[in-house]
Design a protein around this motif. Structure first.
Motif, PDB file in Angstrom:
ATOM      1  N   LEU A  54       9.373  37.400  15.969  1.00 49.23           N
ATOM      2  CA  LEU A  54       8.047  36.795  15.990  1.00 49.23           C
ATOM      3  C   LEU A  54       7.564  36.505  17.407  1.00 49.23           C
ATOM      4  O   LEU A  54       8.376  36.210  18.288  1.00 49.23           O
ATOM      5  CB  LEU A  54       8.066  35.453  15.243  1.00 49.23           C
ATOM      6  CG  LEU A  54       8.118  35.480  13.723  1.00 49.23           C
ATOM      7  CD1 LEU A  54       9.550  35.622  13.249  1.00 49.23           C
ATOM      8  CD2 LEU A  54       7.507  34.209  13.174  1.00 49.23           C
ATOM      9  N   ALA A  55       6.255  36.535  17.598  1.00 52.76           N
ATOM     10  CA  ALA A  55       5.654  36.019  18.829  1.00 52.76           C
ATOM     11  C   ALA A  55       4.713  34.884  18.437  1.00 52.76           C
ATOM     12  O   ALA A  55       4.299  34.782  17.279  1.00 52.76           O
ATOM     13  CB  ALA A  55       4.879  37.115  19.546  1.00 52.76           C
ATOM     14  N   TRP A  56       4.388  34.074  19.432  1.00 52.40           N
ATOM     15  CA  TRP A  56       3.632  32.843  19.153  1.00 52.40           C
ATOM     16  C   TRP A  56       2.599  32.663  20.246  1.00 52.40           C
ATOM     17  O   TRP A  56       2.932  32.705  21.431  1.00 52.40           O
ATOM     18  CB  TRP A  56       4.632  31.686  19.125  1.00 52.40           C
ATOM     19  CG  TRP A  56       4.051  30.319  19.264  1.00 52.40           C
ATOM     20  CD1 TRP A  56       4.232  29.463  20.320  1.00 52.40           C
ATOM     21  CD2 TRP A  56       3.236  29.631  18.320  1.00 52.40           C
ATOM     22  NE1 TRP A  56       3.580  28.284  20.081  1.00 52.40           N
ATOM     23  CE2 TRP A  56       2.954  28.359  18.864  1.00 52.40           C
ATOM     24  CE3 TRP A  56       2.714  29.966  17.068  1.00 52.40           C
ATOM     25  CZ2 TRP A  56       2.163  27.429  18.199  1.00 52.40           C
ATOM     26  CZ3 TRP A  56       1.939  29.032  16.418  1.00 52.40           C
ATOM     27  CH2 TRP A  56       1.669  27.781  16.979  1.00 52.40           C
ATOM     28  N   LEU A  57       1.351  32.491  19.894  1.00 44.79           N
ATOM     29  CA  LEU A  57       0.326  32.381  20.921  1.00 44.79           C
ATOM     30  C   LEU A  57      -0.789  31.420  20.513  1.00 44.79           C
ATOM     31  O   LEU A  57      -1.425  31.607  19.478  1.00 44.79           O
ATOM     32  CB  LEU A  57      -0.284  33.763  21.181  1.00 44.79           C
ATOM     33  CG  LEU A  57      -1.059  33.886  22.491  1.00 44.79           C
ATOM     34  CD1 LEU A  57      -0.108  33.854  23.667  1.00 44.79           C
ATOM     35  CD2 LEU A  57      -1.876  35.173  22.495  1.00 44.79           C
ATOM     36  N   THR A  58      -0.998  30.398  21.350  1.00 44.98           N
ATOM     37  CA  THR A  58      -2.173  29.548  21.150  1.00 44.98           C
ATOM     38  C   THR A  58      -2.829  29.334  22.499  1.00 44.98           C
ATOM     39  O   THR A  58      -2.267  29.700  23.535  1.00 44.98           O
ATOM     40  CB  THR A  58      -1.823  28.159  20.573  1.00 44.98           C
ATOM     41  OG1 THR A  58      -1.129  27.418  21.579  1.00 44.98           O
ATOM     42  CG2 THR A  58      -0.971  28.266  19.333  1.00 44.98           C
ATOM     43  N   GLY A  59      -4.000  28.726  22.496  1.00 41.01           N
ATOM     44  CA  GLY A  59      -4.717  28.479  23.737  1.00 41.01           C
ATOM     45  C   GLY A  59      -3.943  27.551  24.667  1.00 41.01           C
ATOM     46  O   GLY A  59      -4.083  27.610  25.881  1.00 41.01           O
ATOM     47  N   LYS A  60      -3.124  26.682  24.081  1.00 39.69           N
ATOM     48  CA  LYS A  60      -2.439  25.683  24.899  1.00 39.69           C
ATOM     49  C   LYS A  60      -1.183  26.231  25.567  1.00 39.69           C
ATOM     50  O   LYS A  60      -0.634  25.607  26.465  1.00 39.69           O
ATOM     51  CB  LYS A  60      -2.100  24.458  24.051  1.00 39.69           C
ATOM     52  CG  LYS A  60      -3.369  23.697  23.690  1.00 39.69           C
ATOM     53  CD  LYS A  60      -3.113  22.403  22.982  1.00 39.69           C
ATOM     54  CE  LYS A  60      -4.448  21.714  22.711  1.00 39.69           C
ATOM     55  NZ  LYS A  60      -4.358  20.725  21.641  1.00 39.69           N
ATOM     56  N   ALA A 110       7.645  42.237  19.492  1.00 35.24           N
ATOM     57  CA  ALA A 110       7.286  41.263  18.458  1.00 35.24           C
ATOM     58  C   ALA A 110       6.669  42.015  17.288  1.00 35.24           C
ATOM     59  O   ALA A 110       5.715  42.764  17.460  1.00 35.24           O
ATOM     60  CB  ALA A 110       6.300  40.247  19.006  1.00 35.24           C
ATOM     61  N   GLN A 111       7.229  41.813  16.103  1.00 35.07           N
ATOM     62  CA  GLN A 111       6.690  42.523  14.937  1.00 35.07           C
ATOM     63  C   GLN A 111       5.564  41.742  14.280  1.00 35.07           C
ATOM     64  O   GLN A 111       4.723  42.309  13.595  1.00 35.07           O
ATOM     65  CB  GLN A 111       7.831  42.776  13.940  1.00 35.07           C
ATOM     66  CG  GLN A 111       8.837  43.772  14.484  1.00 35.07           C
ATOM     67  CD  GLN A 111      10.167  43.659  13.773  1.00 35.07           C
ATOM     68  OE1 GLN A 111      10.900  42.690  13.952  1.00 35.07           O
ATOM     69  NE2 GLN A 111      10.476  44.654  12.952  1.00 35.07           N
ATOM     70  N   ILE A 112       5.593  40.444  14.498  1.00 34.82           N
ATOM     71  CA  ILE A 112       4.541  39.619  13.926  1.00 34.82           C
ATOM     72  C   ILE A 112       4.140  38.557  14.940  1.00 34.82           C
ATOM     73  O   ILE A 112       5.003  37.949  15.571  1.00 34.82           O
ATOM     74  CB  ILE A 112       4.983  39.031  12.560  1.00 34.82           C
ATOM     75  CG1 ILE A 112       3.963  38.039  11.998  1.00 34.82           C
ATOM     76  CG2 ILE A 112       6.339  38.360  12.636  1.00 34.82           C
ATOM     77  CD1 ILE A 112       4.217  37.729  10.527  1.00 34.82           C
TER      78      ILE A 112
END
Ligand code: ADP
Ligand code: MG
Length: 696
Positions: free
Chosen positions: A352-358, A376-378
């Motif tokens: 997994l990858a994880w991305l937010t503005g912060k 990252a597959q998702i």
């Protein structure tokens, strides 16, 4: 001139009208009024009656009147604001005209003895009845201007353009309409039966006759209005269908249902899918296996288990070697998805990858790189996922949660995102705000719809009560009792203003108060101003049971899942819409214990407030609540203002005209298959102002 008369009015630029020079044409262009046809379809908002003169002695405040009399005095007065006050008298009484902006010439013209006719709204002022900034005509004795022969149209207010100007432009546009130069674009057999001709409807609405039923017009129910509302809604529907066709002309990866992977995934779940989840999973998988993009909306009440269905869709893409993006509208919800997907997918070896503005700096770069090189597959996150810097290696499926908060534009941007050449990703949209059928038919005509209409077994419906704030102490006692029995509770603070800061302050104040009154409890606080880490910490403590009472703002609206929490207090619930209350309430009733929701309202409650809270007490059915919300508050509130703002309706009203929608759906399908050449002309006529559909 003869040439202009026969030329189609959508080809005649406004500059050809009398009195329209370049600078006026520019102003009109700002309103997307470029052609004579545009002026004809720039419809009045309301009407006033200027066909008769009211004696000054019988004018009443808050009414629009025409008065005629003689100027008795004109003086500049210096009160709070400098103004020109002009006393006008007829045989029956006097009234004051008041101008806050005026020129020297204006003052000179309004000299005593001048006869004047004025149009405006009467209000109560410091000098008795007053009319602010009236429209007026001056005339010498014995030659009064003729009165209006039709009701007077009031056009949408526009910077730098007076109502007089708008009327004169409409007048010229109507005079040019010959019956040949304005096309009927909707074939007669596709229109409702009691239909009137387009040109007649336009003429009527710009200049209704003296005896026109002004109440019917105000209600938007006049046949001339209905004629145009039909065409407008039809056009919106057609534009969404066109969007859909355009997208579905692209290719999408064929994603076969991965039976083995699905089996492994379902084996590790602690529960069985409900019948509704299985049905929707099948609908989604059927779409995914097609060579063109899926466009599917999954509706399901809070707690109906949409996330599992999303995970199953994600597995189909991942199994085929494609990437998946999962986007949520808030950080908290995105985090919750991350936790769920991590616990479900990591055991299957999925990355997994994880991305937010912060997320900033090095951490961000690492995630971006993983998304870009396909390791990252998702990818899970907020709208940060579709900023320009985010490049996917091979995006096959986009999953959007809580779609009603995103507008059509954002939906489109995401479709663009995964576009490699002629291939676009599949799209799955999930919403927990059930969309009433009528709205779904119009605002979501570009999407197929699946409904998870069954809750997982073992849920007990939430029991809801309304309690006046005067009994706050009883409610606090209730919290004490529940927590003593080992349960947990939410205390939700709401505000009128949508301000994260004010809301956070209100929650802090409530937490302080509850600390004092309930010293034996462990009280946590969560609001939108906390850092993600802090929020996570608080949520983790609440989940683990070390926090008894969680004081929160509406940030917990979506996603948060703590089965042991069985009591929710909502302060000032009258400030929220039904759908939002229902969402909040969905945070309790997630376990086997009977749950309660206390709507702690401030007195006195308006009638509408009483009605809303009554509905909340009576039903737990999100679809019923959504229908009610639509009736009580209109589509803007139900879909989110962004969404309806984009629809930008001129004359139609989704709710008022909902009985037109069945016919519209039929006519739109027929027209787009039999007369597709008419669609661009309709879109040009009704939607040229909104760039929404231009770029697609
Ligand atoms: P929502 O539709 O509101 O997004 P979720 O997907 O968050 O709902 O599911 C709510 C809760 O119900 C979660 O704890 C989830 O694990 C659980 N759940 C989902 N499907 C089932 C099921 N078929 N049986 C039992 N529990 C389920
Ligand atoms: Mg959810």
């Amino acid at each position: 001139m003869a040439i202009t008369l026969s030329k189609p009015l959508d080809k005649v630029p406004v500059i050809e009208l009398h009195g329209v020079g370049q600078s006026l044409a520019d102003k009109l262009a700002k309103l997307s009024l470029r052609t004579v046809q545009d002026l004809l379809f720039h419809l009045p908002l309301r009407y006033i009656d200027r066909t008769r003169i009211t004696p000054i002695g019988s004018i009443r405040p808050l009414t629009d009147v025409v008065i005629e009399g003689e100027v008795r005095a004109s003086d500049i007065v210096f009160g709070k604001r400098r103004s020109l006050m002009c006393r006008v008298q007829d045989g029956t009484g006097t009234v004051t005209l008041r101008f806050f902006h005026f020129s020297a010439a204006q003052k000179n013209n309004l000299k005593p003895g001048t006869r004047i006719r004025c149009y405006g709204e009467v209000r109560r002022g410091s000098s008795g009845f007053e009319i602010y900034h009236p429209e007026y005509h001056l005339f010498s004795k014995g030659e009064p201007a003729p009165l209006e022969q039709s009701l007077t149209a009031i056009y949408p207010a526009t910077e730098g353009l007076t109502q007089q100007r708008m009327r004169s432009l409409a007048n010229q546009a109507l005079a040019m309409m010959t019956g040949h130069n304005l096309a009927e674009l909707v074939p007669e057999e596709l229109r409702p039966q009691s239909d009137i001709a387009l040109a007649d409807a336009l003429r009527y609405l710009h200049q209704p006759p003296v005896n026109a039923p002004i109440d019917l017009l105000a209600a938007g129910k006049h046949p001339a209005q209905q004629r145009l509302a039909f065409e407008e809604l039809l056009t919106h529907h057609l534009s969404l269908l066109r969007l859909r066709h355009k997208i579905q002309r692209h290719h999408a990866p064929v994603l076969e249902t991965p039976d083995k992977l699905h089996g492994d995934f379902l084996d590790q779940l602690p529960f069985e899918l409900t019948g509704a989840q299985q049905r929707v999973r099948d609908e989604v998988c059927t779409d995914l296996a097609k060579p063109y993009p899926m466009l599917r909306l999954v509706q399901g009440d809070v707690g109906s288990g949409k996330t599992v269905v999303a995970a199953l869709a994600a597995l189909a893409a991942i199994d085929a070697g494609k990437q998946v993006a999962v986007m949520a509208p808030t950080e908290i919800l995105a985090e919750q998805h991350r936790n769920n997907f991590e616990s479900w997918l990591k055991p299957l070896g999925i990355r997994l990858a994880w991305l937010t503005g912060k997320l900033k700096g090095k951490g961000r770069e690492v995630q971006l790189a993983a998304i870009a090189d396909g390791s990252a597959q998702i990818a899970i996150g907020t709208h940060a996922l579709f900023q320009d810097e985010v490049q996917f290696h091979d995006l096959g499926l986009v999953i959007i949660d809580e779609q009603h908060r995103f507008g059509v534009h954002q939906r489109l941007a995401l479709r663009e995102k995964g576009r490699g050449g002629n291939v676009v990703p599949h799209q799955l949209i999930m919403t927990a705000t059930p969309i009433p059928r009528t709205l779904a038919m119009s605002a979501y005509a570009d999407l197929d719809c699946s409904i998870i209409d069954e809750l997982p077994p073992g849920r007990t419906p939430v029991n809801t009560v309304a309690v006046a704030n005067t009994r706050r102490n009883d409610v606090i006692q209730r919290v004490r009792d529940a927590c003593k029995e080992g349960r947990q509770a939410y205390w939700v603070c709401t505000l009128v203003e949508e301000s994260e800061l004010l809301e956070a302050q209100a929650a802090e104040a409530a937490a302080d108060e509850l600390h004092m009154l309930l010293p034996e409890l462990n009280i946590g606080l969560i609001h939108g101003r906390l850092k993600p880490k802090e929020k996570e910490q608080v949520m983790a403590e609440f989940k683990s049971g070390s926090i008894d009472l969680l004081v929160a703002t509406t940030v917990i609206e979506v996603g948060v899942d703590v089965p042991n929490a069985s009591l929710m207090i909502i302060e000032n619930p009258e400030r929220l819409g039904l759908a939002q209350l229902h969402q909040l309430r969905g945070r309790v009733g997630r376990g086997k214990i009977a749950s309660h929701c206390v709507l702690l309202y401030s007195t006195p409650l308006s009638n509408a407030g009483v009605e809303r809270l009554k509905i909340m007490r009576e039903t737990n059915d999100g679809f019923k609540i959504a229908e009610k919300d639509l009736q009580l508050r209109g589509p803007g509130e139900v879909l989110g203002t962004r969404q309806t703002g984009e629809m930008n309706l001129r004359i139609a009203d989704l709710q008022r005209d909902s009985e037109l929608l069945t016919q519209i759906k039929f006519s739109a399908q027929k027209l787009s298959s039999d007369n597709p050449e008419l669609v661009p002309a309709l879109i040009q006529r009704w939607l040229s102002g909104s760039e929404q559909f231009g770029s697609v």
